[in-house]
Scaffold this motif. Sequence first.
Motif, PDB file in Angstrom:
ATOM      1  N   LYS A 114     -41.957  12.412 -11.515  1.00 31.27           N
ATOM      2  CA  LYS A 114     -42.520  12.046 -10.207  1.00 31.27           C
ATOM      3  C   LYS A 114     -41.385  11.521  -9.342  1.00 31.27           C
ATOM      4  O   LYS A 114     -40.265  11.340  -9.804  1.00 31.27           O
ATOM      5  CB  LYS A 114     -43.607  10.982 -10.356  1.00 31.27           C
ATOM      6  N   GLY A 115     -41.689  11.295  -8.058  1.00 32.55           N
ATOM      7  CA  GLY A 115     -40.715  10.632  -7.204  1.00 32.55           C
ATOM      8  C   GLY A 115     -40.277  11.383  -5.970  1.00 32.55           C
ATOM      9  O   GLY A 115     -39.501  10.856  -5.173  1.00 32.55           O
ATOM     10  N   VAL A 116     -40.765  12.628  -5.763  1.00 32.45           N
ATOM     11  CA  VAL A 116     -40.351  13.389  -4.582  1.00 32.45           C
ATOM     12  C   VAL A 116     -41.410  13.243  -3.493  1.00 32.45           C
ATOM     13  O   VAL A 116     -42.588  13.538  -3.719  1.00 32.45           O
ATOM     14  CB  VAL A 116     -40.134  14.880  -4.913  1.00 32.45           C
ATOM     15  N   ILE A 117     -40.974  12.788  -2.316  1.00 32.05           N
ATOM     16  CA  ILE A 117     -41.893  12.630  -1.182  1.00 32.05           C
ATOM     17  C   ILE A 117     -41.278  13.209   0.088  1.00 32.05           C
ATOM     18  O   ILE A 117     -40.073  13.415   0.171  1.00 32.05           O
ATOM     19  CB  ILE A 117     -42.261  11.145  -0.925  1.00 32.05           C
ATOM     20  N   ILE A 118     -42.141  13.475   1.037  1.00 35.55           N
ATOM     21  CA  ILE A 118     -41.734  13.667   2.424  1.00 35.55           C
ATOM     22  C   ILE A 118     -42.049  12.322   3.079  1.00 35.55           C
ATOM     23  O   ILE A 118     -43.212  11.907   3.105  1.00 35.55           O
ATOM     24  CB  ILE A 118     -42.503  14.821   3.087  1.00 35.55           C
ATOM     25  N   ALA A 119     -41.035  11.624   3.518  1.00 35.81           N
ATOM     26  CA  ALA A 119     -41.227  10.269   4.026  1.00 35.81           C
ATOM     27  C   ALA A 119     -42.083  10.277   5.289  1.00 35.81           C
ATOM     28  O   ALA A 119     -41.832  11.048   6.222  1.00 35.81           O
ATOM     29  CB  ALA A 119     -39.886   9.599   4.298  1.00 35.81           C
ATOM     30  N   ALA A 120     -43.085   9.411   5.298  1.00 40.83           N
ATOM     31  CA  ALA A 120     -43.914   9.247   6.489  1.00 40.83           C
ATOM     32  C   ALA A 120     -43.050   8.681   7.614  1.00 40.83           C
ATOM     33  O   ALA A 120     -42.203   7.815   7.387  1.00 40.83           O
ATOM     34  CB  ALA A 120     -45.076   8.308   6.196  1.00 40.83           C
ATOM     35  N   ARG A 121     -43.260   9.193   8.823  1.00 40.20           N
ATOM     36  CA  ARG A 121     -42.500   8.664   9.958  1.00 40.20           C
ATOM     37  C   ARG A 121     -42.843   7.191  10.142  1.00 40.20           C
ATOM     38  O   ARG A 121     -43.989   6.775   9.961  1.00 40.20           O
ATOM     39  CB  ARG A 121     -42.773   9.479  11.217  1.00 40.20           C
ATOM     40  N   HIS A 122     -41.822   6.410  10.463  1.00 40.50           N
ATOM     41  CA  HIS A 122     -42.029   4.969  10.559  1.00 40.50           C
ATOM     42  C   HIS A 122     -40.980   4.330  11.468  1.00 40.50           C
ATOM     43  O   HIS A 122     -39.955   4.924  11.770  1.00 40.50           O
ATOM     44  CB  HIS A 122     -41.985   4.312   9.170  1.00 40.50           C
ATOM     45  N   ILE A 123     -41.296   3.107  11.870  1.00 42.19           N
ATOM     46  CA  ILE A 123     -40.372   2.318  12.681  1.00 42.19           C
ATOM     47  C   ILE A 123     -40.131   0.997  11.959  1.00 42.19           C
ATOM     48  O   ILE A 123     -41.082   0.311  11.572  1.00 42.19           O
ATOM     49  CB  ILE A 123     -40.937   2.018  14.091  1.00 42.19           C
ATOM     50  N   HIS A 124     -38.856   0.652  11.783  1.00 45.04           N
ATOM     51  CA  HIS A 124     -38.480  -0.663  11.265  1.00 45.04           C
ATOM     52  C   HIS A 124     -38.389  -1.614  12.453  1.00 45.04           C
ATOM     53  O   HIS A 124     -37.702  -1.318  13.436  1.00 45.04           O
ATOM     54  CB  HIS A 124     -37.116  -0.602  10.578  1.00 45.04           C
ATOM     55  N   PHE A 125     -39.086  -2.733  12.358  1.00 44.82           N
ATOM     56  CA  PHE A 125     -39.025  -3.773  13.384  1.00 44.82           C
ATOM     57  C   PHE A 125     -38.549  -5.072  12.748  1.00 44.82           C
ATOM     58  O   PHE A 125     -39.104  -5.494  11.734  1.00 44.82           O
ATOM     59  CB  PHE A 125     -40.408  -4.077  13.975  1.00 44.82           C
ATOM     60  N   HIS A 126     -37.532  -5.718  13.341  1.00 44.93           N
ATOM     61  CA  HIS A 126     -37.274  -7.101  12.987  1.00 44.93           C
ATOM     62  C   HIS A 126     -38.482  -7.882  13.496  1.00 44.93           C
ATOM     63  O   HIS A 126     -39.142  -7.461  14.457  1.00 44.93           O
ATOM     64  CB  HIS A 126     -35.974  -7.595  13.651  1.00 44.93           C
ATOM     65  N   THR A 127     -38.803  -9.005  12.889  1.00 45.09           N
ATOM     66  CA  THR A 127     -39.990  -9.758  13.307  1.00 45.09           C
ATOM     67  C   THR A 127     -39.964 -10.094  14.796  1.00 45.09           C
ATOM     68  O   THR A 127     -41.006 -10.049  15.458  1.00 45.09           O
ATOM     69  CB  THR A 127     -40.127 -11.051  12.476  1.00 45.09           C
ATOM     70  N   SER A 128     -38.796 -10.395  15.340  1.00 44.13           N
ATOM     71  CA  SER A 128     -38.714 -10.707  16.775  1.00 44.13           C
ATOM     72  C   SER A 128     -38.982  -9.464  17.625  1.00 44.13           C
ATOM     73  O   SER A 128     -39.615  -9.560  18.691  1.00 44.13           O
ATOM     74  CB  SER A 128     -37.351 -11.320  17.131  1.00 44.13           C
TER      75      SER A 128
END
Length: 191
Positions: A114-128
Amino acid sequence: MSKQIPVGISNRHIHLSPDHLKQLFGEVHELTELKPLSQPGQFAAAESVTIVGPKGEIQKVRVLGPVRRETQIEISRTDAFKLGINPPVRDSGDTEGTPGLRVVGPQGEVELDKGVIIAARHIHFHTSDAESFGVQNGDKVKIKTQGERAVIFDHVLCRVHDNYALDCHLDTDEGNAAGLKTGDTVELIKD
């Protein structure tokens, strides 16, 4: 007033567990940092591997560091066709029920179940940044691109943490469809 978010186009890559790093590169091998990534502490390593599926293989798949608890391979849908597998779109770390591959390194190989994915689109936000944009961890938003191939991407996951830096991650298929490259910006659209 619109707020812009920088984009990082994510090419295929692999995150290795400590055990798999040893099997592929040798007992005492440590990853060599090639260049830092947008997220603090994350880096593209000098090391690469070959991934092998039922229909084909892809060479020179970049290893990202540091090592993780579990090995995970992130590819695009186009890569999946070449390899002959059908991985789901998933959030990073969610690998239950996903296909595996054979991973070949200079000192050995590993057969992943196991272990193969198509990464879901995402946004990294700093808490601020999250506070400024009015989003919380786990929210789903839309983003609008610019230019002659402008599109709106839906179901973009917001990931919020004190250690994150503001960056929207799309895979190469999504980037190509919208005519985006790393360093371009997108606009957040809240429902």
